[in-house]
Design an enzyme around this catalytic site. Structure first.
Site, PDB file in Angstrom:
ATOM      1  N   ARG A   1       0.979  -1.246   0.018  1.00  0.00           N
ATOM      2  CA  ARG A   1      -0.129   0.019  -0.086  1.00  0.00           C
ATOM      3  C   ARG A   1       0.839   1.196  -0.072  1.00  0.00           C
ATOM      4  O   ARG A   1       0.508   2.298  -0.330  1.00  0.00           O
ATOM      5  CB  ARG A   1      -0.905  -0.225   1.106  1.00  0.00           C
ATOM      6  CG  ARG A   1      -2.131   1.256   1.037  1.00  0.00           C
ATOM      7  CD  ARG A   1      -3.226   0.813   1.822  1.00  0.00           C
ATOM      8  NE  ARG A   1      -2.921  -0.046   3.008  1.00  0.00           N
ATOM      9  CZ  ARG A   1      -2.915   0.358   4.068  1.00  0.00           C
ATOM     10  NH1 ARG A   1      -2.281   1.780   4.359  1.00  0.00           N
ATOM     11  NH2 ARG A   1      -2.548  -0.307   5.279  1.00  0.00           N
TER      12      ARG A   1
ATOM     13  N   ASP B   1      -8.386  19.419 -13.987  1.00  0.00           N
ATOM     14  CA  ASP B   1      -8.512  17.952 -14.572  1.00  0.00           C
ATOM     15  C   ASP B   1      -8.310  18.010 -16.025  1.00  0.00           C
ATOM     16  O   ASP B   1      -9.213  18.706 -16.863  1.00  0.00           O
ATOM     17  CB  ASP B   1     -10.134  17.598 -14.412  1.00  0.00           C
ATOM     18  CG  ASP B   1     -10.282  16.087 -14.609  1.00  0.00           C
ATOM     19  OD1 ASP B   1      -9.710  15.668 -15.732  1.00  0.00           O
ATOM     20  OD2 ASP B   1     -11.109  15.386 -14.151  1.00  0.00           O
TER      21      ASP B   1
ATOM     22  N   LYS C   1      -8.625   6.675 -19.775  1.00  0.00           N
ATOM     23  CA  LYS C   1      -8.961   7.170 -20.697  1.00  0.00           C
ATOM     24  C   LYS C   1      -8.032   7.052 -22.096  1.00  0.00           C
ATOM     25  O   LYS C   1      -7.343   6.143 -22.040  1.00  0.00           O
ATOM     26  CB  LYS C   1      -9.702   8.511 -20.837  1.00  0.00           C
ATOM     27  CG  LYS C   1     -10.563   9.051 -19.401  1.00  0.00           C
ATOM     28  CD  LYS C   1     -12.065   8.048 -19.808  1.00  0.00           C
ATOM     29  CE  LYS C   1     -12.594   7.759 -18.457  1.00  0.00           C
ATOM     30  NZ  LYS C   1     -13.134   9.282 -17.871  1.00  0.00           N
TER      31      LYS C   1
HETATM   32  C1  LIG Z   1     -13.438   9.570 -16.488  1.00  0.00           C
HETATM   33  C2  LIG Z   1     -13.326  10.896 -15.731  1.00  0.00           C
HETATM   34  C3  LIG Z   1     -12.959  10.905 -14.537  1.00  0.00           C
HETATM   35  C4  LIG Z   1     -13.069   9.775 -13.512  1.00  0.00           C
HETATM   36  O1  LIG Z   1     -12.151   8.904 -13.870  1.00  0.00           O
HETATM   37  P1  LIG Z   1     -12.083   7.054 -13.446  1.00  0.00           P
HETATM   38  O2  LIG Z   1     -11.208   6.743 -13.927  1.00  0.00           O
HETATM   39  O3  LIG Z   1     -13.458   6.795 -14.396  1.00  0.00           O
HETATM   40  O4  LIG Z   1     -12.383   7.315 -12.052  1.00  0.00           O
HETATM   41  C5  LIG Z   1     -12.606  12.102 -13.939  1.00  0.00           C
HETATM   42  N1  LIG Z   1     -12.635  13.297 -14.995  1.00  0.00           N
HETATM   43  C6  LIG Z   1     -12.903  13.103 -16.183  1.00  0.00           C
HETATM   44  C7  LIG Z   1     -12.896  14.512 -16.892  1.00  0.00           C
HETATM   45  C8  LIG Z   1     -13.123  11.878 -16.663  1.00  0.00           C
HETATM   46  O5  LIG Z   1     -13.575  11.903 -18.106  1.00  0.00           O
END
Ligand SMILES: *Cc1c(COP(=O)(O)O)cnc(C)c1O
Length: 390
Positions: free
Chosen positions: A60, A186, A211
């Site tokens: 961890r 983000d 993604k």
């Molecule tokens: C998908 C997404 C997230 C969350 O990510 P996960 O890997 O699904 O937890 C956060 N911000 C954006 C812009 C996203 O498209």
């Protein structure tokens, strides 16, 4: 833990004066030390505990496979970045949001990833934070920063999911820093190849590596990237105690995916811009959103602060929700599915999710453009659009 690879990310390789380019870092960073007989790739290390006395004690706390992945992620984000991998984008986001003190004011966007808005809204409901959700552009965020008596954190997505609003990060960061607030960006839709948010003034960058970075729709993974060592230490503590650690196999898959990320990104962005152009003027489409279109409201700022326009195209359909659902159901190559950033092209009507922002049009279809042949993609999409044209 693997040694820092040779050549090291973001630093000039031996005998070179220039820092390495991102396409090189994606391939060269995070490799085991070059010793006779050493493997080319960092293997997934599947061990929950380690013999006492070494640099790693318990899984961890650290894992050599994450470390290799983090070297690539940090190298892509800039020469002074430190990356921390998490179990998912949301695990990274909740660890970063934890940096806000209890009861602190946090400014966010009315349109953003529904999971982020869901988490922050929940925390607002329990009194953990005081959330102000405002218009997703720089003007909205700056006005809110100036109106609030004390702001601890400004949370922004650029481009926003799914409406592709672009925020001038420098302008917001200047206002936020003047107010003593931390700026979180983000960067999932931009990726580190599309924008270096730390250089634009962000204190923390978060990615859903699920993604584009991992890129094959086979793994969930997240990352937080910072330039400040103290922030890195705080987030590291949150990760150890919160427990949102990436599994070694997931880290390995993401690292494998990252090796081809620059190639995938280049093709996906080019496909997206071409398809967006072709959608303009289609009788079934009321509005095309894609940052590569000169007429897009986000184009000017994107051209200034981004290195690429991304691989998302959002279409507002003339026929609204019904037409959007029919297009999603009517393609044979494009897959009707949520999420984005894989090699395969997918699409969905975002408002099919009750938690999606009500500011998102009911008939908005979000297209995640993959790396297939663009003529095949267009042929399939055009047929589905033709079928709902008024
Ligand atoms: C998908 C997404 C997230 C969350 O990510 P996960 O890997 O699904 O937890 C956060 N911000 C954006 C812009 C996203 O498209």
């Amino acid at each position: 833990m693997p040694d820092v690879p040779d050549p090291a990310p973001g630093r000039p390789a031996p005998g070179h004066d220039q820092p390495l380019a991102p396409a090189t870092i994606a391939v060269a960073a995070g490799r085991p030390a070059r010793e006779p007989g050493a493997p080319v790739n960092q293997p997934p290390v599947l061990s929950s505990t380690y013999a006492a006395g070494g640099p790693v004690s318990y899984a961890r706390v650290a894992n050599p496979t994450w470390t290799a992945l983090e070297q690539v992620l940090a190298g892509l984000e800039g020469p002074h970045a430190t990356a921390l991998a998490f179990a998912s984008g949301m695990a990274a986001i909740s660890a970063v949001a934890e940096l806000a003190p209890v009861g602190a004011t946090l400014i966010g966007q009315r349109v953003a990833y529904s999971g982020t808005r869901g988490l922050l809204t929940r925390w607002h409901g329990t009194g953990r934070i005081d959330l102000h959700e405002v218009a997703p552009d720089a003007a909205g965020l700056i006005a809110a920063i100036e109106a609030a008596p004390q702001v601890a954190m400004v949370w922004l997505e650029t481009p926003t999911n799914p409406t592709l609003d672009v925020v001038d990060v420098r302008a917001v960061a200047d206002a936020a820093h003047a107010a003593g607030a931390l700026v979180v960006v983000d960067s999932t839709f931009a990726t580190p190849l599309g924008q270096h948010a730390l250089e634009l003034g962000a204190d923390v960058v978060v990615h859903s590596a699920t993604k584009y970075l991992a890129g094959h729709s086979d793994v969930l993974l997240g990352a937080a990237v910072v330039a400040d060592e103290q922030l890195a230490a705080q987030l590291g503590q949150h990760r150890i105690l919160g427990g949102g650690i990436p599994g070694p196999m997931e880290a390995w898959l993401a690292l494998r995916g990252l090796r081809t990320f620059p190639l995938r990104w280049e093709r996906a962005c080019a496909n997206a811009t071409e398809l967006a152009r072709r959608c303009v003027g289609h009788p079934a489409v009321a509005r095309v959103r894609h940052l590569g279109l000169p007429e897009d409201p986000g184009h000017a700022v994107a051209a200034r602060q981004m290195a690429s326009f991304g691989a998302i195209v959002s279409l507002d359909l003339v026929g609204g929700a019904e037409a959007a659902e029919a297009v999603a159901a009517g393609t044979t190559l494009w897959l009707h599915a949520t999420s984005l950033g894989g090699v395969e092209s997918t699409l969905e009507r975002r408002r099919r999710w009750p938690e999606e922002s009500p500011d998102v049009p009911d008939g908005l279809l979000r297209l995640s453009v993959g790396i297939e042949d663009v003529e095949d993609l267009w042929d399939d999409l055009r047929r589905a659009l033709d079928a709902v044209a008024p």
